[in-house]
Design a protein around this motif. Structure first.
Motif, mmCIF file in Angstrom:
data_model
loop_
_atom_site.group_PDB
_atom_site.id
_atom_site.type_symbol
_atom_site.label_atom_id
_atom_site.label_comp_id
_atom_site.label_asym_id
_atom_site.label_seq_id
_atom_site.Cartn_x
_atom_site.Cartn_y
_atom_site.Cartn_z
ATOM 1 N N HIS A 146 1.023 3.152 -7.318
ATOM 2 C CA HIS A 146 0.121 2.549 -8.328
ATOM 3 C C HIS A 146 -0.502 1.607 -7.882
ATOM 4 O O HIS A 146 -1.707 1.307 -8.369
ATOM 5 C CB HIS A 146 1.332 1.910 -9.305
ATOM 6 N N VAL A 147 -0.355 0.726 -6.613
ATOM 7 C CA VAL A 147 -1.199 -0.267 -6.063
ATOM 8 C C VAL A 147 -2.254 0.507 -5.600
ATOM 9 O O VAL A 147 -3.425 -0.059 -5.931
ATOM 10 C CB VAL A 147 -0.441 -0.956 -4.975
ATOM 11 N N LEU A 148 -2.024 1.594 -5.050
ATOM 12 C CA LEU A 148 -3.623 2.217 -4.366
ATOM 13 C C LEU A 148 -4.140 2.823 -5.430
ATOM 14 O O LEU A 148 -5.548 2.491 -5.373
ATOM 15 C CB LEU A 148 -2.981 3.522 -3.487
ATOM 16 N N ALA A 149 -3.878 3.195 -6.615
ATOM 17 C CA ALA A 149 -4.524 3.693 -7.880
ATOM 18 C C ALA A 149 -5.427 2.682 -8.252
ATOM 19 O O ALA A 149 -6.561 2.614 -8.718
ATOM 20 C CB ALA A 149 -3.757 4.470 -8.749
ATOM 21 N N GLU A 150 -4.605 1.492 -8.616
ATOM 22 C CA GLU A 150 -5.470 0.288 -8.988
ATOM 23 C C GLU A 150 -6.612 -0.182 -8.085
ATOM 24 O O GLU A 150 -7.576 -0.475 -8.517
ATOM 25 C CB GLU A 150 -4.292 -0.840 -9.170
ATOM 26 N N LEU A 151 -6.216 -0.227 -6.746
ATOM 27 C CA LEU A 151 -7.365 -0.634 -5.830
ATOM 28 C C LEU A 151 -8.718 0.315 -6.086
ATOM 29 O O LEU A 151 -9.704 -0.169 -5.764
ATOM 30 C CB LEU A 151 -6.786 -0.511 -4.603
ATOM 31 N N VAL A 152 -8.330 1.743 -6.428
ATOM 32 C CA VAL A 152 -9.317 2.647 -6.173
ATOM 33 C C VAL A 152 -10.227 2.278 -7.494
ATOM 34 O O VAL A 152 -11.430 2.169 -7.472
ATOM 35 C CB VAL A 152 -8.776 4.086 -6.185
ATOM 36 N N GLN A 153 -9.535 2.174 -8.652
ATOM 37 C CA GLN A 153 -10.224 1.966 -9.947
ATOM 38 C C GLN A 153 -11.022 0.617 -9.826
ATOM 39 O O GLN A 153 -12.022 0.778 -10.379
ATOM 40 C CB GLN A 153 -9.221 1.839 -11.034
ATOM 41 N N LEU A 182 0.758 -1.349 0.023
ATOM 42 C CA LEU A 182 0.124 -0.178 0.179
ATOM 43 C C LEU A 182 0.838 1.278 0.113
ATOM 44 O O LEU A 182 0.344 2.330 -0.170
ATOM 45 C CB LEU A 182 -0.970 -0.017 1.198
ATOM 46 N N ARG A 183 2.098 1.331 0.265
ATOM 47 C CA ARG A 183 2.977 2.406 0.057
ATOM 48 C C ARG A 183 3.277 2.620 -1.535
ATOM 49 O O ARG A 183 3.677 3.723 -1.708
ATOM 50 C CB ARG A 183 4.429 2.029 0.669
ATOM 51 N N ASP A 184 3.013 1.865 -2.301
ATOM 52 C CA ASP A 184 3.184 2.073 -3.721
ATOM 53 C C ASP A 184 1.780 2.763 -4.327
ATOM 54 O O ASP A 184 0.625 2.296 -4.329
ATOM 55 C CB ASP A 184 3.219 0.663 -4.584
#
Length: 92
Positions: free
Chosen positions: A48-55, A44-46
């Protein structure tokens, strides 16, 4: 052991380990919880990972659960690889 046999054994041990990790999480075992939460925190520090989770979440997917399952699987595979590596000298 052939490469195909090794992959098959790794897959079997990984699945068994993942099942045990899931049961351990469901039982709120602190060591397993710490392992998975630590791996999740690293991910979750990444941004890009957070953005993908949101999308994915906005598209109606339970992306957090999917990420957690992915982490459990990855941790299980690492544990399985170590277990098989430790077992190889005994088989020789």
């Amino acid at each position: 052991m052939t490469n195909l046999q090794h992959k098959s054994e790794l897959s079997r041990v990984t699945s068994e380990t993942a099942d045990r990790l899931k049961q351990s999480l469901a039982a709120d075992q602190p060591v397993t919880m710490k392992l998975i939460v630590s791996s999740l925190a690293d991910r979750l520090r990444d941004e890009h990972v957070l953005a993908e989770l949101v999308q994915r979440s906005m598209a109606g997917e339970n992306a957090f659960a999917a990420l957690t399952r992915e982490i459990v699987r990855e941790e299980a595979e690492q544990i399985a690889q170590a277990a098989l590596a430790n077992a190889e000298p005994e088989a020789a």
